[in-house]
Design a protein around this motif. Sequence first.
Motif, PDB file in Angstrom:
ATOM      1  N   ASP A  75      42.497  66.652 -57.958  1.00 40.12           N
ATOM      2  CA  ASP A  75      42.180  68.018 -58.356  1.00 40.12           C
ATOM      3  C   ASP A  75      41.546  68.782 -57.197  1.00 40.12           C
ATOM      4  OD1 ASP A  75      42.917  66.943 -60.783  1.00 40.12           O
ATOM      5  OD2 ASP A  75      40.939  67.109 -61.694  1.00 40.12           O
ATOM      6  N   LEU A 103      38.783  72.216 -56.611  1.00 41.76           N
ATOM      7  CA  LEU A 103      37.848  73.141 -57.231  1.00 41.76           C
ATOM      8  C   LEU A 103      37.936  74.462 -56.475  1.00 41.76           C
ATOM      9  CD1 LEU A 103      34.781  70.759 -57.630  1.00 41.76           C
ATOM     10  CD2 LEU A 103      36.483  71.373 -59.365  1.00 41.76           C
ATOM     11  N   ARG A 132      33.539  78.272 -61.072  1.00 39.50           N
ATOM     12  CA  ARG A 132      34.715  77.769 -60.370  1.00 39.50           C
ATOM     13  C   ARG A 132      35.742  77.283 -61.386  1.00 39.50           C
ATOM     14  NH1 ARG A 132      31.816  72.489 -57.732  1.00 39.50           N
ATOM     15  NH2 ARG A 132      31.380  71.451 -59.686  1.00 39.50           N
ATOM     16  N   ARG A 138      38.667  74.289 -62.086  1.00 41.27           N
ATOM     17  CA  ARG A 138      39.217  72.985 -61.694  1.00 41.27           C
ATOM     18  C   ARG A 138      40.725  73.084 -61.805  1.00 41.27           C
ATOM     19  NH1 ARG A 138      37.816  67.620 -60.915  1.00 41.27           N
ATOM     20  NH2 ARG A 138      35.639  68.097 -61.337  1.00 41.27           N
ATOM     21  N   ARG A 188      36.020  79.478 -51.869  1.00 47.16           N
ATOM     22  CA  ARG A 188      35.908  78.061 -51.533  1.00 47.16           C
ATOM     23  C   ARG A 188      36.995  77.268 -52.242  1.00 47.16           C
ATOM     24  NH1 ARG A 188      30.919  73.929 -52.795  1.00 47.16           N
ATOM     25  NH2 ARG A 188      31.719  72.237 -51.512  1.00 47.16           N
ATOM     26  N   ALA A 246      37.574  73.323 -52.728  1.00 44.21           N
ATOM     27  CA  ALA A 246      36.895  72.042 -52.502  1.00 44.21           C
ATOM     28  C   ALA A 246      37.695  70.899 -53.105  1.00 44.21           C
ATOM     29  CB  ALA A 246      35.501  72.080 -53.120  1.00 44.21           C
ATOM     30  N   ASN A 247      37.614  69.761 -52.452  1.00 43.26           N
ATOM     31  CA  ASN A 247      38.271  68.543 -52.912  1.00 43.26           C
ATOM     32  C   ASN A 247      37.183  67.578 -53.368  1.00 43.26           C
ATOM     33  OD1 ASN A 247      39.591  66.140 -53.242  1.00 43.26           O
ATOM     34  ND2 ASN A 247      40.409  66.023 -51.167  1.00 43.26           N
ATOM     35  N   PRO A 248      37.008  67.407 -54.691  1.00 40.17           N
ATOM     36  CA  PRO A 248      35.948  66.527 -55.167  1.00 40.17           C
ATOM     37  C   PRO A 248      36.300  65.039 -55.095  1.00 40.17           C
ATOM     38  CG  PRO A 248      37.133  67.415 -57.035  1.00 40.17           C
ATOM     39  CD  PRO A 248      37.715  68.055 -55.794  1.00 40.17           C
ATOM     40  N   GLY A 249      37.538  64.736 -54.771  1.00 41.09           N
ATOM     41  CA  GLY A 249      37.976  63.344 -54.736  1.00 41.09           C
ATOM     42  C   GLY A 249      37.936  62.747 -53.349  1.00 41.09           C
ATOM     43  N   SER A 250      38.417  61.517 -53.244  1.00 39.32           N
ATOM     44  CA  SER A 250      38.399  60.819 -51.963  1.00 39.32           C
ATOM     45  C   SER A 250      39.740  60.900 -51.232  1.00 39.32           C
ATOM     46  CB  SER A 250      38.021  59.349 -52.173  1.00 39.32           C
ATOM     47  OG  SER A 250      38.930  58.736 -53.076  1.00 39.32           O
TER      48      SER A 250
END
Length: 78
Positions: free
Chosen positions: A8, A10, A29, A31, A58, A60-64
């Motif tokens: 996902d 953000l 924000r 998702r 913004r 943003a990448n909340p994952g790895s």
Amino acid sequence: ASTTPGDDLLVGAAATAAWSAPFGASTDRVRLPADSCLMLVNQLGGWPVAVGTADTLRIANPGSDAVDYKIVVVGVHP
């Protein structure tokens, strides 16, 4: 561009000079799930962008995992 579940993004809530007009507040924000599209349209009045105070969107990448994305911004100047 990712089709992997959980990749996902953000959108919104920049730390400074957040562009919040379509979101409601500078901390709001959206998702955006993998393999999805977000389209924000305000045909009648548009949304204001204030240079230096409300001009940062913004992503943003909340994952790895690394996530590739495309962004298109279309606007007009009165």
